[in-house]
Design an enzyme around this catalytic site. Structure first.
Site, PDB file in Angstrom:
ATOM      1  N   GLU A 173      40.639  47.366  37.850  1.00  0.00           N
ATOM      2  CA  GLU A 173      41.274  47.014  39.122  1.00  0.00           C
ATOM      3  C   GLU A 173      40.389  47.389  40.307  1.00  0.00           C
ATOM      4  O   GLU A 173      40.324  46.668  41.304  1.00  0.00           O
ATOM      5  CB  GLU A 173      42.635  47.704  39.231  1.00  0.00           C
ATOM      6  CG  GLU A 173      43.635  47.304  38.159  1.00  0.00           C
ATOM      7  CD  GLU A 173      43.878  45.800  38.105  1.00  0.00           C
ATOM      8  OE1 GLU A 173      43.959  45.183  39.186  1.00  0.00           O
ATOM      9  OE2 GLU A 173      43.955  45.250  36.996  1.00  0.00           O
ATOM     10  N   HIS A 176      37.939  44.670  41.216  1.00  0.00           N
ATOM     11  CA  HIS A 176      38.402  43.612  42.123  1.00  0.00           C
ATOM     12  C   HIS A 176      38.112  43.980  43.575  1.00  0.00           C
ATOM     13  O   HIS A 176      37.693  43.132  44.377  1.00  0.00           O
ATOM     14  CB  HIS A 176      39.900  43.385  41.945  1.00  0.00           C
ATOM     15  CG  HIS A 176      40.280  42.619  40.714  1.00  0.00           C
ATOM     16  ND1 HIS A 176      39.776  41.373  40.435  1.00  0.00           N
ATOM     17  CD2 HIS A 176      41.122  42.935  39.687  1.00  0.00           C
ATOM     18  CE1 HIS A 176      40.283  40.944  39.291  1.00  0.00           C
ATOM     19  NE2 HIS A 176      41.098  41.878  38.816  1.00  0.00           N
ATOM     20  N   GLU A 218      38.051  38.229  36.129  1.00  0.00           N
ATOM     21  CA  GLU A 218      38.450  39.240  35.149  1.00  0.00           C
ATOM     22  C   GLU A 218      37.249  39.695  34.321  1.00  0.00           C
ATOM     23  O   GLU A 218      37.150  40.874  33.948  1.00  0.00           O
ATOM     24  CB  GLU A 218      39.540  38.682  34.234  1.00  0.00           C
ATOM     25  CG  GLU A 218      40.860  38.392  34.930  1.00  0.00           C
ATOM     26  CD  GLU A 218      41.486  39.647  35.525  1.00  0.00           C
ATOM     27  OE1 GLU A 218      41.530  40.671  34.830  1.00  0.00           O
ATOM     28  OE2 GLU A 218      41.908  39.591  36.692  1.00  0.00           O
TER      29      GLU A 218
END
Length: 347
Positions: A173, A176, A218
């Protein structure tokens, strides 16, 4: 990602995670030898921070390609920013403050430490972190309009994963945010909820492009996770559990068997028919298939880009090296995109 309505509830117990944490700490202490501290021992093996790390050092080539395609769509970025306005931003912030637990030094400090350590390795500030009650093992990131970004993790995820695997998810995460995925990531999640599907600019081709970009993003963030764990088996294990794991039989899961399964899928889908079937299978997914992600991160973990990142941060840092560390690893060339991950070219 949009919230899902569920009729069952997973009960999160801090004690269960604490037990796993204590086991992990005990295993870490076993590395200590002749009075050498754990940190001193690990400093010669594990990179504790990647000095001067930029997103270009680990961004997946498909991420670069699909980001450029999105930016080339006239007016899409402007529309995306208008969708992510102050009202929606405030709704999301209040939603998390009112329905989740905010993690910090005094609230679930073990999980907070996993986050801050991962952020330090990736050379970035840790965002806010919330935990939400849900039987769906999931984590997601939101970053809108320059406000402080935040990560949300579900209780089922903590029940399913070990501390190292959970840190891999948190690092994913963080990837990102490191790559400035926030705008497109939030737009993709909002569109996936159907909230803005009636806008003229958000047609089927735009939605398809966003989903293709999201799958590529991803893959980039799996690389960020590998930079933190520095062990591809940890990430593959987490992917395997998310594909079909359960706390009741987690100890029996076999990473090598899952990697062999991933290789078998890649071979089975390498024919012309298999290639089209695979693309039909993945076209509406927000994430690549778990076996493809496992194969891809295992491959990158053995490749020259990852090894060079480790090597340049393990060596003693001279002034010349400090200057070198500010340069991205593009001199190594972009990693070849495996055939299993390539998208069909539209004529």
């Amino acid at each position: 990602m949009p919230r899902q309505q569920c009729t069952t509830i997973t009960v999160f117990t801090v004690q269960s995670f604490s037990r796993e944490w204590n086991i992990w700490q005990d295993q870490s202490r076993s590395f200590s030898n002749n009075g050498i501290s754990v940190n001193a021992a690990l400093s010669t093996e594990k990179v504790l921070t990647f000095q001067g790390l930029t997103s270009d050092d680990f961004r997946h080539p498909l991420d670069l390609q699909n980001t450029s395609l999105l930016r080339a769509i006239p007016g899409l970025e402007l529309i995306a920013k208008s969708i992510m306005g102050p009202l929606l931003e405030q709704v999301l912030v209040l939603e998390n403050l009112s329905t989740s637990i905010k993690i910090g030094p005094q609230q679930l400090p073990n999980i907070h430490t996993l986050l801050t350590d991962a952020a330090s390795i990736l050379q970035m500030d840790p965002p806010e972190l919330y935990i939400r009650q849900s039987p769906i093992p999931n984590a997601y990131t939101l970053a809108i309009s320059g406000r402080a970004p935040f990560i949300v993790i579900h209780t089922a995820l903590i029940e399913l994963l070990t501390p190292l695997e959970l840190q891999a998810v948190l690092a994913h995460e963080l990837g990102h945010l490191k790559c400035n995925h926030g705008l497109w990531l939030t737009v993709a999640n909002v569109i996936g909820s159907g909230v803005v599907s009636t806008l003229p600019a958000v047609n089927g081709l735009v939605t398809e492009g966003l989903m293709r970009w999201l799958r590529a993003a991803e893959l980039t963030c799996d690389r960020a996770a590998l930079l933190v764990t520095q062990d591809s088996r940890v990430i593959v294990s987490a992917l395997m559990k998310l594909a079909g794991g359960s706390p009741s039989f987690a100890a029996q899961l076999n990473v090598d068997a899952f990697l062999e399964q991933a290789r078998s899928y890649e071979e089975a889908s390498s024919s012309v028919i298999g290639w089209y079937l695979r693309n039909a299978q993945t076209s509406n997914l927000s994430h690549p298939l778990p076996v493809l992600r496992a194969r891809e991160i295992d491959r990158w973990g053995q490749g020259p880009e990852f090894k060079a990142l480790l090597a340049r941060n393990r060596l003693p840092r001279s002034p010349t090296m400090v200057a070198t560390q500010q340069q991205p690893l593009r001199s190594l060339g972009t990693s070849a995109v495996p055939a299993s991950l390539r998208q069909p070219v539209r004529q």
